[in-house]
Design a protein around this motif. Structure first.
Motif, PDB file in Angstrom:
ATOM      1  N   SER A 168       0.685  -1.017   0.111  1.00  0.00           N
ATOM      2  CA  SER A 168       0.100  -0.263   0.063  1.00  0.00           C
ATOM      3  C   SER A 168       1.080   1.389  -0.326  1.00  0.00           C
ATOM      4  O   SER A 168       0.880   2.211  -0.522  1.00  0.00           O
ATOM      5  N   LEU A 169       1.604   1.499   0.686  1.00  0.00           N
ATOM      6  CA  LEU A 169       2.934   1.981   1.032  1.00  0.00           C
ATOM      7  C   LEU A 169       3.818   2.814  -0.545  1.00  0.00           C
ATOM      8  O   LEU A 169       3.917   3.726  -1.493  1.00  0.00           O
ATOM      9  N   ALA A 170       4.082   1.512  -1.250  1.00  0.00           N
ATOM     10  CA  ALA A 170       4.235   1.589  -2.426  1.00  0.00           C
ATOM     11  C   ALA A 170       3.355   2.346  -3.997  1.00  0.00           C
ATOM     12  O   ALA A 170       3.531   2.983  -4.820  1.00  0.00           O
ATOM     13  N   ALA A 171       1.754   2.018  -3.519  1.00  0.00           N
ATOM     14  CA  ALA A 171       0.353   2.392  -3.940  1.00  0.00           C
ATOM     15  C   ALA A 171       0.514   4.072  -4.060  1.00  0.00           C
ATOM     16  O   ALA A 171       0.596   4.566  -4.773  1.00  0.00           O
ATOM     17  N   GLN A 172       0.715   3.705  -2.371  1.00  0.00           N
ATOM     18  CA  GLN A 172       0.372   5.621  -2.692  1.00  0.00           C
ATOM     19  C   GLN A 172       1.823   6.413  -2.987  1.00  0.00           C
ATOM     20  O   GLN A 172       1.706   7.732  -3.782  1.00  0.00           O
ATOM     21  N   LEU A 173       3.026   5.854  -3.046  1.00  0.00           N
ATOM     22  CA  LEU A 173       3.919   6.882  -4.173  1.00  0.00           C
ATOM     23  C   LEU A 173       3.487   6.933  -5.354  1.00  0.00           C
ATOM     24  O   LEU A 173       4.070   8.098  -5.419  1.00  0.00           O
ATOM     25  N   ALA A 174       3.427   5.401  -5.578  1.00  0.00           N
ATOM     26  CA  ALA A 174       3.041   5.958  -7.380  1.00  0.00           C
ATOM     27  C   ALA A 174       2.399   6.582  -7.244  1.00  0.00           C
ATOM     28  O   ALA A 174       2.020   7.120  -8.936  1.00  0.00           O
ATOM     29  N   ALA A 175       1.333   6.955  -6.488  1.00  0.00           N
ATOM     30  CA  ALA A 175       0.114   7.765  -6.722  1.00  0.00           C
ATOM     31  C   ALA A 175       0.432   9.032  -6.897  1.00  0.00           C
ATOM     32  O   ALA A 175      -0.325  10.082  -7.369  1.00  0.00           O
ATOM     33  N   ALA A 176       1.474   9.237  -6.183  1.00  0.00           N
ATOM     34  CA  ALA A 176       2.116  10.580  -5.357  1.00  0.00           C
ATOM     35  C   ALA A 176       2.123  11.530  -6.199  1.00  0.00           C
ATOM     36  O   ALA A 176       3.476  10.720  -6.857  1.00  0.00           O
ATOM     37  N   PRO A 177       2.619  12.872  -6.196  1.00  0.00           N
ATOM     38  CA  PRO A 177       3.118  13.428  -7.084  1.00  0.00           C
ATOM     39  C   PRO A 177       4.659  13.641  -6.374  1.00  0.00           C
ATOM     40  O   PRO A 177       5.035  13.215  -4.818  1.00  0.00           O
ATOM     41  N   PRO A 178       6.605  13.241  -7.013  1.00  0.00           N
ATOM     42  CA  PRO A 178       6.827  14.128  -6.568  1.00  0.00           C
ATOM     43  C   PRO A 178       7.298  14.670  -5.006  1.00  0.00           C
ATOM     44  O   PRO A 178       8.003  14.067  -4.302  1.00  0.00           O
ATOM     45  N   GLU A 179       6.417  15.524  -5.325  1.00  0.00           N
ATOM     46  CA  GLU A 179       7.571  16.884  -4.075  1.00  0.00           C
ATOM     47  C   GLU A 179       6.659  16.523  -3.239  1.00  0.00           C
ATOM     48  O   GLU A 179       6.722  16.393  -1.608  1.00  0.00           O
ATOM     49  N   GLN A 180       5.465  15.316  -3.447  1.00  0.00           N
ATOM     50  CA  GLN A 180       4.277  14.770  -1.932  1.00  0.00           C
ATOM     51  C   GLN A 180       5.272  13.762  -0.857  1.00  0.00           C
ATOM     52  O   GLN A 180       5.136  13.099  -0.847  1.00  0.00           O
ATOM     53  N   GLN A 181       6.000  12.586  -2.600  1.00  0.00           N
ATOM     54  CA  GLN A 181       6.978  11.104  -1.945  1.00  0.00           C
ATOM     55  C   GLN A 181       7.120  11.204  -1.232  1.00  0.00           C
ATOM     56  O   GLN A 181       7.197  10.611  -0.006  1.00  0.00           O
ATOM     57  N   ARG A 182       7.779  12.556  -0.647  1.00  0.00           N
ATOM     58  CA  ARG A 182       9.562  12.294   0.414  1.00  0.00           C
ATOM     59  C   ARG A 182       8.066  12.338   1.589  1.00  0.00           C
ATOM     60  O   ARG A 182       9.019  11.371   2.855  1.00  0.00           O
ATOM     61  N   MET A 183       7.605  12.832   1.891  1.00  0.00           N
ATOM     62  CA  MET A 183       6.654  13.021   2.981  1.00  0.00           C
ATOM     63  C   MET A 183       5.718  12.279   3.090  1.00  0.00           C
ATOM     64  O   MET A 183       5.994  11.751   4.697  1.00  0.00           O
ATOM     65  N   ILE A 184       5.538  11.161   2.369  1.00  0.00           N
ATOM     66  CA  ILE A 184       4.510  10.546   2.475  1.00  0.00           C
ATOM     67  C   ILE A 184       5.799   9.288   3.727  1.00  0.00           C
ATOM     68  O   ILE A 184       5.676   8.012   4.287  1.00  0.00           O
ATOM     69  N   ILE A 185       6.647   9.076   1.923  1.00  0.00           N
ATOM     70  CA  ILE A 185       8.039   8.341   3.004  1.00  0.00           C
ATOM     71  C   ILE A 185       8.738   8.511   4.832  1.00  0.00           C
ATOM     72  O   ILE A 185       8.704   7.704   5.329  1.00  0.00           O
ATOM     73  N   GLY A 186       8.272   9.738   4.576  1.00  0.00           N
ATOM     74  CA  GLY A 186       8.575  10.256   5.931  1.00  0.00           C
ATOM     75  C   GLY A 186       7.725  10.237   7.136  1.00  0.00           C
ATOM     76  O   GLY A 186       8.074   9.470   7.784  1.00  0.00           O
ATOM     77  N   GLU A 187       6.676   9.785   7.213  1.00  0.00           N
ATOM     78  CA  GLU A 187       5.399   8.898   7.584  1.00  0.00           C
ATOM     79  C   GLU A 187       5.319   7.925   8.070  1.00  0.00           C
ATOM     80  O   GLU A 187       4.887   7.642   9.284  1.00  0.00           O
ATOM     81  N   ALA A 188       5.947   7.380   6.920  1.00  0.00           N
ATOM     82  CA  ALA A 188       5.899   5.872   7.187  1.00  0.00           C
ATOM     83  C   ALA A 188       7.521   4.886   8.199  1.00  0.00           C
ATOM     84  O   ALA A 188       6.781   4.433   8.863  1.00  0.00           O
ATOM     85  N   LEU A 189       8.449   6.451   7.898  1.00  0.00           N
ATOM     86  CA  LEU A 189       9.702   5.786   8.619  1.00  0.00           C
ATOM     87  C   LEU A 189       9.967   6.620   9.562  1.00  0.00           C
ATOM     88  O   LEU A 189      10.031   5.371  11.573  1.00  0.00           O
ATOM     89  N   TYR A 190       9.184   7.230  10.253  1.00  0.00           N
ATOM     90  CA  TYR A 190       9.129   8.065  11.378  1.00  0.00           C
ATOM     91  C   TYR A 190       8.793   6.954  12.725  1.00  0.00           C
ATOM     92  O   TYR A 190       9.573   7.148  13.096  1.00  0.00           O
ATOM     93  N   PRO A 191       7.822   6.522  12.610  1.00  0.00           N
ATOM     94  CA  PRO A 191       6.984   5.680  13.521  1.00  0.00           C
ATOM     95  C   PRO A 191       7.699   5.056  14.177  1.00  0.00           C
ATOM     96  O   PRO A 191       8.544   3.842  15.718  1.00  0.00           O
ATOM     97  N   LEU A 192       8.727   4.270  12.600  1.00  0.00           N
ATOM     98  CA  LEU A 192       9.993   2.845  12.762  1.00  0.00           C
ATOM     99  C   LEU A 192      11.112   3.703  13.538  1.00  0.00           C
ATOM    100  O   LEU A 192      11.784   2.922  14.364  1.00  0.00           O
ATOM    101  N   VAL A 193      11.556   4.128  13.173  1.00  0.00           N
ATOM    102  CA  VAL A 193      12.763   5.517  13.438  1.00  0.00           C
ATOM    103  C   VAL A 193      12.755   5.200  15.484  1.00  0.00           C
ATOM    104  O   VAL A 193      13.161   4.909  16.578  1.00  0.00           O
ATOM    105  N   GLU A 194      11.191   6.190  15.589  1.00  0.00           N
ATOM    106  CA  GLU A 194      10.843   6.063  17.192  1.00  0.00           C
ATOM    107  C   GLU A 194      11.243   4.856  17.826  1.00  0.00           C
ATOM    108  O   GLU A 194      11.421   5.336  18.535  1.00  0.00           O
ATOM    109  N   SER A 195      10.407   3.577  17.639  1.00  0.00           N
ATOM    110  CA  SER A 195      10.552   2.485  17.877  1.00  0.00           C
ATOM    111  C   SER A 195      11.545   2.137  18.338  1.00  0.00           C
ATOM    112  O   SER A 195      12.302   1.333  19.556  1.00  0.00           O
ATOM    113  N   VAL A 196      12.586   2.745  17.462  1.00  0.00           N
ATOM    114  CA  VAL A 196      14.390   2.134  17.459  1.00  0.00           C
ATOM    115  C   VAL A 196      15.362   3.309  19.133  1.00  0.00           C
ATOM    116  O   VAL A 196      15.267   2.991  19.433  1.00  0.00           O
TER     117      VAL A 196
END
Length: 129
Positions: A37-65
């Motif tokens: 679903s993350l890949a689908a969101q990235l494919a549908a998002a314009p390039p300027e929003q892709q970094r934000m989408i990835i960051g929103e997915a990455l932050y909780p994972l980093v925060e747990s570590v």
């Protein structure tokens, strides 16, 4: 709602009025297949929003570590190539290794900054004017 005449909205600014990004799934871990679903969101998002989408997915994972410096580490990881960051999201072991590396860089930078500040203070003397 009318805005005052001295305000104007520019489409290329961060806070511009635009359609919101599609909401992220709450679980983007590889075990549940959420990366699809993350890949689908990235494919549908314009390039300027892709970094934000990835960051929103990455932050909780980093925060747990690394909860104390999760924002800083997430920003550092987002500077990497997008495919490498997606790999980190899918691989907990790779993420832990990269977070540990980023924390080590932050600690080294903090120590270097502290020692150079101490050196600067040591160079000062009361008689210098």
């Amino acid at each position: 709602v009318d805005s005052p005449s001295f305000l104007r909205f520019c489409p290329n600014v961060r806070n511009a009025q635009q359609a919101p990004a599609p909401p992220l799934q709450s679980d983007t871990s590889a075990e549940s297949g959420g990366s699809g679903s993350l890949a689908a969101q990235l494919a549908a998002a314009p390039p300027e929003q892709q970094r934000m989408i990835i960051g929103e997915a990455l932050y909780p994972l980093v925060e747990s570590v690394e909860p104390t410096s999760a924002a800083k580490v997430t920003g550092m990881l987002l500077e990497m190539d997008q495919s490498e960051v997606l790999h980190l999201i899918e691989s907990p072991d790779a993420l832990q290794a990269k977070v540990a590396e980023a924390v080590a860089v932050l600690q080294a930078a903090a120590q270097q900054q502290a020692s150079s500040a101490a050196d600067g203070f040591a160079a000062l003397s009361v008689g210098d004017n």
